[in-house]
Write an enzyme that holds these catalytic residues in place. Sequence first.
Site, short mmCIF file in Angstrom:
data_model
loop_
_atom_site.label_atom_id
_atom_site.label_comp_id
_atom_site.label_asym_id
_atom_site.label_seq_id
_atom_site.Cartn_x
_atom_site.Cartn_y
_atom_site.Cartn_z
N GLU A 155 1.52 6.66 -6.83
CA GLU A 155 0.45 7.60 -7.18
C GLU A 155 0.81 9.06 -6.89
OE1 GLU A 155 -3.50 6.28 -5.73
OE2 GLU A 155 -2.45 4.42 -5.19
N TYR A 187 0.82 -1.21 0.00
CA TYR A 187 0.00 0.00 0.00
C TYR A 187 0.86 1.27 0.00
CZ TYR A 187 -4.58 -2.26 0.45
OH TYR A 187 -5.73 -2.98 0.21
#
Length: 218
Positions: free
Chosen positions: A151, A143
């Site tokens: 991202e 994650y």
Amino acid sequence: MSRISTFYLLAYNSFQTVGWTLSLIKILYNLLATASINGTYASAGNLICFLQCAAFLEVIHGAIGIVPSGVLLPLMQWGGRTHFVLAIVRKLDELQELPSVFITFLAWSMGEVIRYSHYAFSCSGNCPSWMTYLRYTAFIVLYPLGVGPGEIWTMYQALPFIKKKNLYADSFSGLPFSYYDFLKVVLVAYPFLWFKLYLHMFKQRRAKLYKRHDKKTT
């Protein structure tokens, strides 16, 4: 849960497992065949866009109560990822060869193969303990990897291109701010919103793994 709901969820999660496995294979094959991360988006981008759009069903699943996840957290995750891949990466060719896109797609694919496999096994009523452990442990690394150097770094690198092209000017013409301004706010808020999801996963990890451990010791 009714048999129909269980069968549907088994079919949906199996479909997503196959899709993300194929995505991971495409990414790794491109990496090995070219000895380069270039071509990651070309090899798997369209498939990932499709799978991510299809994941909106998970928001509906929570809304109608066939899964206990609720609506808010699935919607936050789906909205963030879909905006990233459709509104930014898919729209700007200049981003598609960046290392951060490779990192994002690799982390997403690995994480989703594990997550959907776990869901599919759970729907079948025969989820091995190692799969549950993997599901609630691998996210600890995957994650942050997908969000930080993936991202967020990609969105930051997108800012000059968005400003130069005045991207989505028509859509924001009636607003007192541009899409460029909107994305800067997103970049500030993104880590805090993501951290909420991350902490939620740790709560789930404690509940799932400690629960299994307690069952074994009683």
